[in-house]
Design a protein around this motif. Structure first.
Motif: not given
Lengths: 430, 430, 430, 430
Positions: B143-152, B154-161, B199-208
């Motif tokens: 049901y999604g990755s960087l935009s998933h409703t579940d924070a964990a 999204r975090r997993q997807a950020v960490e993969h990046n 999505y934008l928040a997760a991408m910002a985490d990657i961008y950092k």
């Protein structure tokens, strides 16, 4: 009210025939909605407060490049058009404002205002026209207007827009809608970047003249009249424009101006999120910019657009007050009937969107329960809200069945007797 | 060079057969171009310096949801893939860099680097994968990755990046490409606004976490794998992302990710104008994201894209250095052959674009001489630049006819003998 | 009924909760319809007699070429699939027949028949599969099946279809549906004419073996899995096939297999007029062959298709008995829920189409009263027929709210406990 | 030749400037083709014998429903139009025939014939017009013509077509092209089946009057001017028409009349296979029926169409002699220049298709060598055949560079001095 509008007793007589049935249906729907914890009266009140502007050019018969087939009693000018618009509003109580197109509707602003006042009408956004040449114009728009390679032509187009603002100020409008046909028919004909730079500079000139309490709406369109490229081709470019111009600049979404298969409601959501949704030109389409009657082809799509609007209200988005306008071409129907019907369809979509259980929807979205989330929307959509729409009209003095009342009134026959048949217009442009 | 690449004498022998004809054709083309005031040698030099990255996943046989039909000698893992990529570069001299996909290509970075070095290859942008679940993954991307409703999730997807960046740093990559399959299959399933905020928040985490000398490319796509809405659905949304993230964020344009009829070259021009063109995933398509070989369906469209790129160079756009990558699915051809052919087609479009008489074009555009402006482009496009491409390959040590040389080399038969037939993959996913 | 289907008391308890509201709503709708001279009981009866087949493959979780995300309790084989299908029918009373796909569902016909009989299920059209390779198959379908250039491959594909007929005869099916993925990915790859000649010859071989009381359905599709050309690309080609084969050959219309913007209901009308409409694969789509749930994207389009079907019945078209089947891919929902919902949506469109005032419509059409003609359809469409659907289900022993009853039953949890999680399937096919 | 056509010495002088370069390029291309076992002289001969008809209406400036921007020296009537057509043919030697549109071009047939004879022109297919109302017409085509619900209107439309045949007989035409705008803008407006029955009956009436040595071409179109449904919407319906009418009835393919993404070359192949390809209306399009110059948007698509035509010749298809006509709208160019350029582009595609190595292609197709099959087509396509086209023109007395010769001749300025500026035409039809 002037002599040309519908006699009150005609409406009363028509409503009389339908009042009992409406009462039953409204009651039954109210019961059903009560079971869903929805207060039908509250919905009816909100519907009654929802308005959509009609376009002055919409009351004339439209056409295509192949032909225009005139109708009976077509308006001879803006004053006839206002009369026709008054009929639409009288019956629907949904369209108190008219959107003008200059120079088509150019007349003494005082006379415009007085005529509209007498009819109980106001004025919505002004529309400039730089996609065709007016008689006697110094520079032709054959190769563009605001983005033309020639500075004098651009200047002329800017000044035309400034004139539209002036007229608008005099008659009480608060917005300018800019749609240009600028683009190209051949790869290579235009330099995309330079064209857009010129467009942005010209729009900045117009923006400078915009009164503080006005908004400017730029309108994007994928193609037509230009068939290879268009300067403002999509919402991405439209957003760049509104962003470059400033806080009073917004994007207008015409439902028929998108690529095939485009998810329009998502564009609406994006523009809301980034504070740049200016409003709508409502219509429906199956192929291109078909300008068909709102809701006639894909009513669920119209509902999904309104679902975004009601969702934005629900979330309390700041400064959210999109302009609602109809922009259609009525080629095979009585334009008054099509505009009555379209105003109803737009209110229908709004009413359905008001029925969405947003708390439940939010929960299903959070849980990724796609089926139930979809069902929440479908449940609202499939509710037959006609009794709500009819009740809102009746309470405001309009007609329960406005098309029937219109036909009973004999308005078209009356104006046909007074207005000569217009000449066919285009032909041989293929 | 490893033992698996093509023997130099095979190439030499094949070139020998074609050298005389090439000399004649190159001479004749040079004469014709001289008449057009174009120095063929200068063009050949620029072509020789133009490179496009190949995707590691492109050397395996692709498939559809209906079936995957394996080919002979398919690579068993990233080391085999690099071997195959080396063959492409050896013959074309156009593809010195490989783009990796993690976790598919996850291996000890030192070994990756060493293997690539031995083959004369470098690494282009890293690609993360959050559109499928890797074995053992804690949270599903159903049901999604960087935009998933579940924070964990999204975090997993950020960490993969972040891991992709780490691997990339170790092997010399300088960019991260992020494409997500996030979206919805039903109206109502997702809240467009909240999904995009997440999505934008997760991408910002990657961008950092992005190193100072890296770029991040976000990729938009109209649909598939989600069939009602996609979080990054078009270039408008993509621009908003790059703009929100910062100076190191850019938009990636995949030629097959657009709505039907979209003018892609115009999108390219807009992104250049606003400083956000990151680069390309080249391929061709007739219907959707067909991932066909570059230039195989609409070669003029590919030329028009390159016309924008060369125009930007010509205008001296600052900081303009888009990344060129191929992204295709080879379902019915030998993937090595398709990638060889595609690299040639991409260089062909570049060479043709270099032949455009930009001074003449500018004049015709200024004068609105649409026919001659179009003709300037067509004249460049219809020039048969194959002699230039062949000459550039030959001078750099590649093959005059790389497909013929590849077939003559027997490479596919050799690796087929070593690499077992892969299992068919999908089936029954309809 | 077997132990895996829903306990009757669960359904009864769920219906108990909703019976009073349904009674009210049904009564209110009945009153409204009576005013429109429509007998609600007659409509309910016809709806109750309308059935649509479910596809065996539809109860498994679908996927895309990018990934398949498995769900809980997925069926392990055809017997589990039949159990799941029985649940759908038990709750909806709309899906008594199952359509099998060979070789996916290949089992001893006697056991198939016995299992289905025990569940109260029958068998609809048989589906052959020559778009993927079965393990151990002599000839690959990588480059086509019935139209393959190689005669032995064509023969194998023909024989597979003959086997499907044999299995079908043994289990009581009366039709064979043939969909092939044959086509090409590159201009030039196939000779359009020769490919089609080979296809027609192979189909003629299959046709010869068709029992007298069977029908054969050919299915067209614009693209996918082939991305440049498809042998049976549209209804025009499909008609040529049915016409060439003979009286038992008909065209199958899958709602998602058309070009963007196609007027599908018009194709339906044409095939009816020329006696070649075989039936449907129902689903919905926004972009391509998205295989989304019927009615989830464009419910008005589904209604317009049914409007043609009911119009044909109304006109008394001879020999008109199209096959109704669902063909969807459930990627993000519980497949049982999606099939329940889709069966309801299909019945909804049928019920709405039954409400069309065909005498009035005919009059408006004759008079070219486009607005009122459109309104006749919209009036029928916007009627909330859910009470009719619910009543039809309840009277037949199904659930008033089948999704709620299904969730209350715990069926998914029960089978999840028994059926191991299936492996993800495709991955890395991009 | 009349005084209005180009002076021979202008052409000679222009050719003189380019003769040497052409000789060189032709020689070099001849050498290259000889290596590919192709005799350039044979190709040049076949190109010189290939002709395409120009539409009388194409020499006027086109427009859209938004505006028409007139050009200098527009033809005042059919005699001016014929003069302009003569210029095109004089310079290209590719367009000896003109296709007339009635009633636009209605004049005394003897005068028409005499004027054309004097200009060295003949007449191609006649075109009837029942998509617009002519002044004084008894029955309006607002709601259709050949499929109208009113019998008298249908009769009028039939008689108009019969008149077109009569005029055509008198001037030496051998074919009638029938394109109607009949359709609907709203679901429900038309009964698809009855409309088509009426259309077929009316066409049968026309067919009965067709002389034995004539052909009748029906033309399909997806949409416009009708925006929901069109009576002859696609090639499937078009085939049914031609099949129902008889041996003299054929389908006309306009390249811009298809759904987005349609594989047009495949439709061409199907119609050839089933003996019903009548011919073409050539043009190019990016979005809808854009009527842009042939080959200006997707030249490879045009080549692929011609590849089918040459393949059919190669296979010796019996009775294969399609009619080649241009049908374009020239909104931003000098129409004469656009028609010159388009005739060249059409011949270019034909010349490229002649270069396809059909023996090699057949072998690759047989072996499913998709990459090499594609390459065979691309190799032919990328050959710069301009020297062949120029040589064919020069040998026949035309211009090496016809656009340059046209501009040098001052023809446009001369006629502009004689012909008054035409009024803008449509405006306000939106």
């Amino acid at each position: 009210m002037t002599e040309t509008t519908i006699a009150a007793d005609v409406i009363a007589a028509e409503n009389e025939k339908r009042a009992a049935a409406l009462k039953d249906d409204y009651q039954a729907l109210g019961n059903q909605l009560a079971r869903r914890n929805i207060d039908i009266e509250a919905v009816t009140t909100r519907v009654a407060e929802f308005f959509v502007a009609v376009p002055s050019w919409g009351v004339g018969t439209g056409g295509t490049r192949f032909a225009r087939f005139s109708g009976a009693g077509e308006p001879r000018g803006i004053f006839d058009k206002l009369d026709d618009c008054a009929v639409i509003n009288q019956l629907t109580r949904a369209t108190p404002n008219v959107s003008l197109h200059i120079p088509w509707d150019k007349e003494d602003p005082k006379r415009l205002k007085a005529h509209a006042d007498a009819l109980g009408l106001g004025f919505d956004a002004m529309n400039s026209n730089t996609f065709s040449d007016a008689p006697g114009q110094s520079h032709s728009y054959k190769y563009g207007s605001l983005s033309h390679t020639d500075a004098a032509t651009r200047r002329q187009a800017v000044e035309h827009n400034l004139e539209c603002i002036e007229i608008g100020r005099a008659i009480g409008s608060k917005a300018l809608t800019v749609w240009v046909g600028d683009g190209s028919n051949f790869p290579g004909q235009s330099n995309f970047t330079r064209s857009f730079e010129r467009y942005l500079a010209a729009m900045a000139d117009i923006y400078k003249a915009l009164p503080d309490d006005w908004r400017i709406f730029s309108e994007h369109k994928m193609y037509e009249p230009a068939f290879y490229s268009t300067v403002v081709q999509d919402w991405g470019t439209n957003y760049l424009i509104a962003n470059a111009l400033g806080d009073k600049a917004f994007c207008l979404v015409d439902l028929g101006h998108h690529a095939p298969n485009t998810n329009i409601e998502m564009i609406v959501a994006r523009l809301i999120q980034f504070g740049k949704l200016g409003g709508f030109h409502f219509n429906d389409s199956k192929y291109g910019d078909d300008d068909l009657d709102a809701g006639s082809i894909d009513p669920y799509r119209l509902f999904l657009v309104f679902n975004e609007l009601v969702d934005a209200e629900h979330r309390g988005v700041k400064g959210f007050h999109p302009a609602h306008m109809i922009d259609q071409s009525h080629n095979v129907t009585d334009p008054i009937e099509s505009l009555i019907s379209s105003a109803n369809e737009i209110r229908r979509a709004y009413a359905q969107a008001l029925l969405v259980d947003r708390v439940a929807l939010d929960g299903y979205q959070q849980d990724n329960d796609a089926l139930m989330a979809s069902d929440v929307l479908k449940r609202a959509y499939r509710t037959d809200v006609e009794p709500i729409l009819a009740q809102a009209r009746q309470l405001a003095g309009g007609a329960i069945d406005p098309i029937a009342a219109y036909r009973a009134s004999g308005y078209r026959e009356q104006v046909a007797a007074k207005r000569p048949v217009s000449v066919g217009g285009s032909g041989g442009i293929v």
